[in-house]
Design a protein around this motif. Structure first.
Motif, PDB file in Angstrom:
ATOM      1  N   ILE A   1       0.837  -1.192   0.000  1.00 18.71           N
ATOM      2  CA  ILE A   1       0.000   0.000   0.000  1.00 18.71           C
ATOM      3  C   ILE A   1       0.879   1.252   0.000  1.00 18.71           C
ATOM      4  CG2 ILE A   1      -1.589   1.382   1.423  1.00 18.71           C
ATOM      5  CD1 ILE A   1      -2.876  -1.252   2.318  1.00 18.71           C
ATOM      6  N   MET A   2       1.987   1.190   0.745  1.00 18.46           N
ATOM      7  CA  MET A   2       2.819   2.381   0.924  1.00 18.46           C
ATOM      8  C   MET A   2       3.591   2.779  -0.332  1.00 18.46           C
ATOM      9  SD  MET A   2       1.969   2.910   4.040  1.00 18.46           S
ATOM     10  CE  MET A   2       3.015   4.271   4.529  1.00 18.46           C
ATOM     11  N   VAL A   3       4.061   1.801  -1.084  1.00 14.29           N
ATOM     12  CA  VAL A   3       4.912   2.113  -2.241  1.00 14.29           C
ATOM     13  C   VAL A   3       4.184   2.933  -3.302  1.00 14.29           C
ATOM     14  CG1 VAL A   3       6.204   1.115  -4.163  1.00 14.29           C
ATOM     15  CG2 VAL A   3       6.495   0.188  -1.858  1.00 14.29           C
ATOM     16  N   PRO A   4       2.980   2.563  -3.737  1.00 15.62           N
ATOM     17  CA  PRO A   4       2.289   3.385  -4.743  1.00 15.62           C
ATOM     18  C   PRO A   4       1.959   4.796  -4.262  1.00 15.62           C
ATOM     19  CG  PRO A   4       1.312   1.204  -4.614  1.00 15.62           C
ATOM     20  CD  PRO A   4       2.217   1.329  -3.443  1.00 15.62           C
ATOM     21  N   LEU A   5       1.942   5.005  -2.951  1.00 16.79           N
ATOM     22  CA  LEU A   5       1.701   6.336  -2.414  1.00 16.79           C
ATOM     23  C   LEU A   5       2.932   7.230  -2.536  1.00 16.79           C
ATOM     24  CD1 LEU A   5      -0.265   5.382   0.833  1.00 16.79           C
ATOM     25  CD2 LEU A   5      -1.212   6.338  -1.281  1.00 16.79           C
ATOM     26  N   GLY A   6       4.049   6.627  -2.935  1.00 19.34           N
ATOM     27  CA  GLY A   6       5.275   7.385  -3.107  1.00 19.34           C
ATOM     28  C   GLY A   6       6.250   7.279  -1.964  1.00 19.34           C
ATOM     29  N   ALA A   7       5.968   6.397  -0.992  1.00 13.80           N
ATOM     30  CA  ALA A   7       6.850   6.265   0.164  1.00 13.80           C
ATOM     31  C   ALA A   7       8.171   5.622  -0.233  1.00 13.80           C
ATOM     32  CB  ALA A   7       6.175   5.440   1.244  1.00 13.80           C
ATOM     33  N   THR A   8       9.260   6.298   0.046  1.00 18.46           N
ATOM     34  CA  THR A   8      10.585   5.723  -0.170  1.00 18.46           C
ATOM     35  C   THR A   8      11.055   4.960   1.056  1.00 18.46           C
ATOM     36  OG1 THR A   8      11.622   7.794   0.558  1.00 18.46           O
ATOM     37  CG2 THR A   8      11.231   7.511  -1.806  1.00 18.46           C
ATOM     38  N   THR A   9      10.518   5.348   2.221  1.00 15.80           N
ATOM     39  CA  THR A   9      10.740   4.644   3.482  1.00 15.80           C
ATOM     40  C   THR A   9       9.393   4.519   4.170  1.00 15.80           C
ATOM     41  OG1 THR A   9      12.969   5.567   3.755  1.00 15.80           O
ATOM     42  CG2 THR A   9      11.903   4.706   5.733  1.00 15.80           C
ATOM     43  N   ALA A  10       9.111   3.378   4.789  1.00 13.68           N
ATOM     44  CA  ALA A  10       7.858   3.213   5.526  1.00 13.68           C
ATOM     45  C   ALA A  10       8.107   2.331   6.736  1.00 13.68           C
ATOM     46  CB  ALA A  10       6.769   2.615   4.644  1.00 13.68           C
ATOM     47  N   TYR A  11       7.302   2.570   7.773  1.00 19.03           N
ATOM     48  CA  TYR A  11       7.546   1.933   9.071  1.00 19.03           C
ATOM     49  C   TYR A  11       6.206   1.601   9.715  1.00 19.03           C
ATOM     50  CZ  TYR A  11       9.781   1.485  13.740  1.00 19.03           C
ATOM     51  OH  TYR A  11      10.259   1.044  14.971  1.00 19.03           O
ATOM     52  N   ASN A  12       6.114   0.420  10.296  1.00 16.67           N
ATOM     53  CA  ASN A  12       4.905  -0.053  10.950  1.00 16.67           C
ATOM     54  C   ASN A  12       4.821   0.451  12.385  1.00 16.67           C
ATOM     55  OD1 ASN A  12       2.565  -1.953  11.243  1.00 16.67           O
ATOM     56  ND2 ASN A  12       3.947  -2.912  12.727  1.00 16.67           N
ATOM     57  N   LEU A  13       3.636   0.923  12.767  1.00 12.85           N
ATOM     58  CA  LEU A  13       3.375   1.343  14.143  1.00 12.85           C
ATOM     59  C   LEU A  13       2.431   0.349  14.817  1.00 12.85           C
ATOM     60  CD1 LEU A  13       2.977   5.195  13.579  1.00 12.85           C
ATOM     61  CD2 LEU A  13       4.978   3.952  14.428  1.00 12.85           C
TER      62      LEU A  13
END
Length: 313
Positions: A267-279
């Motif tokens: 889900i995060m990659v198509p939003l443009g996230a180059t870095t993403a982290y789970n909370l």
């Protein structure tokens, strides 16, 4: 800790206390009874930063503009979008907040009840309203654990590296890091503004990280793993001072089943996230905006948590 277990342990009050085994007493103390280390966080942060504690109301230079799904001010712009994919029992419903900040320090953290310690909780809405927030999500539920590096709003609260963390710097950069290879003071010296200690990291250099569905965050009682299809909260970094916050609902057939870690990363990659982290996720997964809960928490309502990330109105 499982909330139902916590309720069952405390039910009956004195009877339970008298009949409790050593293990139950330990569990109550570790996961239920509040342990306050800082009783007035606002005053403590003001003291540490050398400023005067103030409220956030009426501080904006110009009037903010708010709609049901957007917010615009000199400090931040927020646009919230709901997405639904699939059908029937395979439906996934998510809420995405695309946020641009004028400065990295506009993204702040707040602790439940204006206190720092273990097992101190309040509803996301309560913590948000107490801090004059216009937007908030649940944080990393730092109060469930007694390890991890905790820096919030430029102030060190805990320095016990244990896992993969996320650090927000005052210059607008964000990085995933190994808590066990540094210290809170070193991070602060490099300009750290906020750290989060949950994970795992989902996306690195714009690509989904392999093996994240098998990652074990904690080994303490009641929180061995976070695998499977679950409600989720995640934060992604698009560019300096441009972030996305995502909440995926779950555990409700026909509305949203939840997602795995890999699906969350997808889900995060198509939003443009180059870095993403789970909370923190599960019943804690919540997005709050302009006085309302945006998503549908799996508990049937808000779950009390120890901290939030927010933007003041």
């Amino acid at each position: 800790m499982n909330r139902r277990l916590a309720s069952s342990l405390t039910a009956g009050g004195l009877v339970v206390a008298l009949a409790a085994t050593g293990g139950t007493v330990w569990a109550l103390d570790r996961f239920v009874i509040p342990h306050v280390e800082v009783s007035d966080v606002a005053a403590y942060e003001a003291e540490q930063s050398g400023t005067t504690a103030t409220t956030t109301d009426d501080e904006a230079d110009t009037e903010a503009v708010t709609t049901d799904t957007t917010y615009t001010s000199d400090d931040a712009s927020i646009e919230i979008t709901q997405y639904t994919e699939g059908s029937g029992d395979d439906t996934v419903t998510s809420y995405v907040a695309d946020i641009t900040l004028s400065d990295a320090t506009v993204l702040r953290s707040a602790f439940a009840n204006n206190q720092f310690g273990e097992n101190i909780t309040a509803l996301v809405s309560e913590t948000a309203e107490a801090n004059g927030a216009v937007f908030a999500i649940n944080g990393d539920y730092y109060g469930f654990r007694d390890t991890g590096i905790v820096i919030r709003n430029g102030v060190v609260y805990r320095d016990d590296g244990a896992r993969e963390g996320l650090v927000f710097y005052e210059d607008g950069t964000v990085a995933v890091y190994d808590e066990t290879t540094t210290t809170a003071d070193e991070l602060l010296a490099d300009g750290a503004w906020n750290t989060l200690s949950f994970g795992p990291a989902l996306v690195e250099d714009g690509a989904v990280i392999d093996g994240i569905d098998e990652v074990e965050i904690d080994t303490n009682f009641g929180n061995h793993s976070i695998q499977g299809e679950q409600p989720r909260t995640a934060i992604g970094i698009i560019d300096e001072n441009h972030i996305v916050m995502v909440v995926v609902d779950g555990r409700e057939d026909g509305y949203s089943r939840g997602v795995t870690m890999t699906e969350l990363a997808d889900i995060m990659v198509p939003l443009g996230a180059t870095t993403a982290y789970n909370l923190d996720g599960g019943g804690s997964a919540e997005m709050w905006f302009n006085g309302e809960v945006v998503n549908q928490p799996s508990n049937g309502g808000e779950r009390a948590t120890s901290d939030i990330l927010y933007i003041a109105g």
